[in-house]
Design a protein around this motif. Structure first.
Motif, PDB file in Angstrom:
ATOM      1  N   TYR A   1     -64.545  77.345 -50.436  1.00 23.36           N
ATOM      2  CA  TYR A   1     -64.124  76.926 -48.869  1.00 23.36           C
ATOM      3  C   TYR A   1     -64.812  77.736 -47.963  1.00 23.36           C
TER       4      TYR A   1
ATOM      5  N   PRO B   1     -63.489  66.244 -33.153  1.00 18.15           N
ATOM      6  CA  PRO B   1     -62.215  65.201 -33.097  1.00 18.15           C
ATOM      7  C   PRO B   1     -62.348  64.412 -31.942  1.00 18.15           C
TER       8      PRO B   1
ATOM      9  N   SER C   1     -57.851  69.470 -28.080  1.00 15.72           N
ATOM     10  CA  SER C   1     -56.464  70.321 -28.149  1.00 15.72           C
ATOM     11  C   SER C   1     -56.220  70.903 -26.695  1.00 15.72           C
TER      12      SER C   1
ATOM     13  N   ILE D   1     -54.929  73.363 -25.132  1.00 15.82           N
ATOM     14  CA  ILE D   1     -54.245  74.669 -25.063  1.00 15.82           C
ATOM     15  C   ILE D   1     -54.567  75.352 -23.942  1.00 15.82           C
TER      16      ILE D   1
ATOM     17  N   PHE E   1     -57.281  80.040 -22.818  1.00 21.65           N
ATOM     18  CA  PHE E   1     -58.832  80.060 -23.401  1.00 21.65           C
ATOM     19  C   PHE E   1     -59.820  79.695 -22.710  1.00 21.65           C
TER      20      PHE E   1
ATOM     21  N   MET F   1     -64.913  80.455 -31.225  1.00 23.08           N
ATOM     22  CA  MET F   1     -64.075  80.339 -32.147  1.00 23.08           C
ATOM     23  C   MET F   1     -64.744  79.796 -33.293  1.00 23.08           C
TER      24      MET F   1
ATOM     25  N   ASP G   1     -54.795  81.409 -33.166  1.00 23.41           N
ATOM     26  CA  ASP G   1     -55.417  80.591 -31.893  1.00 23.41           C
ATOM     27  C   ASP G   1     -56.037  79.275 -32.469  1.00 23.41           C
ATOM     28  N   ILE G   2     -56.466  79.733 -33.574  1.00 23.77           N
ATOM     29  CA  ILE G   2     -57.401  78.264 -34.156  1.00 23.77           C
ATOM     30  C   ILE G   2     -56.524  77.281 -34.599  1.00 23.77           C
TER      31      ILE G   2
ATOM     32  N   LEU H   1     -54.041  76.503 -33.620  1.00 26.07           N
ATOM     33  CA  LEU H   1     -53.552  75.580 -32.118  1.00 26.07           C
ATOM     34  C   LEU H   1     -54.306  74.450 -32.165  1.00 26.07           C
ATOM     35  N   LEU H   2     -55.499  74.149 -32.675  1.00 29.11           N
ATOM     36  CA  LEU H   2     -56.260  72.960 -32.467  1.00 29.11           C
ATOM     37  C   LEU H   2     -55.919  72.019 -33.540  1.00 29.11           C
ATOM     38  N   HIS H   3     -56.632  70.900 -33.621  1.00 31.80           N
ATOM     39  CA  HIS H   3     -56.342  69.932 -34.562  1.00 31.80           C
ATOM     40  C   HIS H   3     -56.454  70.489 -35.857  1.00 31.80           C
TER      41      HIS H   3
ATOM     42  N   ALA I   1     -59.236  73.074 -37.133  1.00 31.32           N
ATOM     43  CA  ALA I   1     -58.896  74.374 -37.933  1.00 31.32           C
ATOM     44  C   ALA I   1     -59.673  74.399 -39.298  1.00 31.32           C
TER      45      ALA I   1
END
Lengths: 233, 300
Positions: free
Chosen positions: A69, A80, A84, A86, A89, A97, B187-188, B190-192, B196
């Motif tokens: 992984y 996607p 998101s 959020i 940020f 990220m 933090d990550i 929190l995304l879809h 993530a």
């Protein structure tokens, strides 16, 4: 550079099946098909979030299904349909990220290379004027550019997209597709698009799925789309 | 961050001198200071627990009390008193077991609805009511002192001691450091889910770690202070509005804010009605229930 999918089998509990799926994905490949035909399932199988019952997904001589992984996340990015929502940020944080797979140690502190890579991507996608803006406050098109920039910062070789332009106006759709076309020189892109006609202009290959099977694999021809959707222009 | 830190110091100092028993040295040292500090770390623990649960489930309505973690902890804390042998962490250990059992039950039942936001909440509230009812029943048939029921179901900081404070502090710091180390993963997450996963945070594995530490935080507070609801709901929400969702900021901010809010609620519980100490869970419910209804309608 291509992804070769060999004899892939997968089934959901509700009865939907992907049986003996074979195809090759290269450059900018467009994945089309009616709702529920298995497009997103195929993306998830390549990503690894779903595990197939049988089959192989070969990339660069290696079976992606057997790669650890931690290594796989350096190879594949996912974009996607929905962003998101959020808060707190900024654009720089969001792109950073994408460097998570490369961070080491317990604290996962950003390295000099991480900062340099993010800055490089910001230049490349022309996001310099948005860097300090809150991601939440951006328009749909801007948000999607940031997500693409994050995928570039991830330095992956494969980019999977699930209807990334679904909520954008024509101008923004065009801009996003132009960026993707440029990226396809260095990455394999497999994208599901809700609007086939514009995306077809940018794609190098078309795969059409129906009921879990590949119905067409070849050049992106508009006649094929009319044929599959059974419409006469 | 600096401001809230200064405010917290101010609130802690003032709170030490608030109460009906005056300001004698003995009372201050052995009762007030451990109680005020206990209030601070209990508030901080519950807020941090709520913050992390809301993050992983992407649901601002979740908190340890509403998904049964606190009630499971309270039931098993009480059961620990029925076990004849004794060891120092007996009650916290039982409380943690009860909390984890509640979460497992909630998640197993919610699985049928594919962990739908509202089903987790409804199942959580149901489990919470069930465990609280079993607890009330057991207390009723085994003891006749009504104060016990009040202590567990509505919480109280009146039993604070330096030893209990030390244990609470240790587990809070232990979990706080864990969450701080994991701030980027939080933090990550929190995304879809697919996003993530593609960035290197496997949600399925990460959920287990977070639920484990959230349960530790909530169960320690329940073991020593009973059920104190809604702090884990209100505080992370205010924190999100004030400083956003970036965990490197929200973890310390929510913790300090949670501490301040609970200490102030405890002050109120001591001075609101002269001569009577209102269980602190009643105060937090008076504030928390309207807040919960507001959030629920906002989300619907």
């Amino acid at each position: 550079m291509k992804i070769i999918i060999k004899n892939l089998f997968f089934s959901y509990k509700n009865g939907f099946k992907i049986e003996n799926l074979n195809c090759e994905i290269e450059k900018f490949t467009l994945l089309l098909g009616p709702n529920g035909c298995g497009k997103t399932t195929l993306l998830k199988l390549i990503l690894g979030i779903l595990k197939p019952e049988k089959g192989e997904i070969i990339f660069d001589g290696k079976n992606l299904l057997k790669i650890p992984y931690k290594e796989k996340v350096k190879l594949i990015s996912f974009i996607p349909q929905f962003y998101s929502e959020i808060k707190g940020f900024n654009v720089f944080d969001m792109i950073m990220m994408g460097r998570y797979p490369y961070k080491k140690g317990i604290i996962k502190k950003e390295s000099k290379t991480d900062f340099e890579k993010v800055k490089e991507v910001i230049e490349k996608i022309s996001l310099k004027n948005l860097v300090k803006r809150d991601f939440y406050s951006l328009s749909g098109g801007e948000k999607q550019k940031v997500i693409i920039a994050r995928a570039l910062a991830q330095e992956s070789k494969i980019l999977l997209l699930d209807e990334p332009t679904a909520h954008l106006d024509l101008k923004n759709q065009f801009e996003i597709l132009k960026i993707l076309k440029e990226i396809s020189n260095e990455k394999i892109i497999l994208g599901v698009f809700h609007e086939p006609f514009l995306s077809l202009k940018f794609a190098d290959k078309l795969i059409f799925m129906k009921e879990g099977k590949i119905e067409y694999e070849g050049k992106p021809a508009i006649e094929k789309i009319f044929e599959f959707y059974n419409v006469i222009p | 961050m600096k401001k809230i830190f200064i405010i917290s110091i101010f609130v802690l100092i003032i709170s030490i001198f608030i109460g009906p028993a005056g300001v004698q040295k003995e009372i201050i040292l052995n009762l007030r200071i451990p109680r005020v500090l206990m209030g601070f770390f209990v508030g901080a623990s519950l807020s941090l627990s709520g913050l992390s649960l809301q993050g992983i489930f992407k649901n601002p309505l979740l908190e340890p009390y509403l998904i049964g973690i606190s009630s499971g902890g309270a039931l098993f804390s009480f059961l620990s008193y029925l076990i004849p042998f004794d060891f120092i962490l007996k009650t916290p250990f039982f409380s943690f077991f009860g909390s984890i059992l509640s979460v497992i039950l909630v998640l197993l039942i919610s699985r049928f609805s594919k962990y739908n936001t509202y089903s987790i909440l409804l199942v959580g509230i149901s489990i919470s009511i069930l465990f609280s009812s079993i607890l009330a029943f057991l207390i009723y048939i085994l003891h006749s002192e009504r104060i016990q029921i009040f202590f567990y179901l509505f919480g109280s900081l009146s039993r604070s001691s330096w030893l209990k404070l030390s244990i609470t502090f240790f587990f809070f710091i232990f979990s706080f450091i864990f969450f701080l180390i994991k701030n980027k993963e939080l933090d990550i997450i929190l995304l879809h889910e697919e996003e993530a996963f593609s960035l290197g945070v496997n949600p399925q594995k990460f959920y287990i770690e977070i639920i484990f530490f959230s349960s530790i935080l909530a169960s320690i507070t329940v073991a020593f202070n009973g059920i104190i609801g809604f702090i884990g709901l209100i505080v992370p929400h205010i924190s999100r509005i004030l400083i956003g969702e970036k965990h490197i900021n929200s973890i310390p901010f929510s913790s300090i804010l949670g501490g301040i809010v609970l200490v102030l609620c405890d002050d109120l519980s001591r001075i609101l009605i002269k001569g009577i100490e209102i269980p602190i869970g009643i105060i937090t419910s008076f504030i928390g229930v309207p807040f919960f209804i507001y959030l629920l309608f906002k989300k619907l």
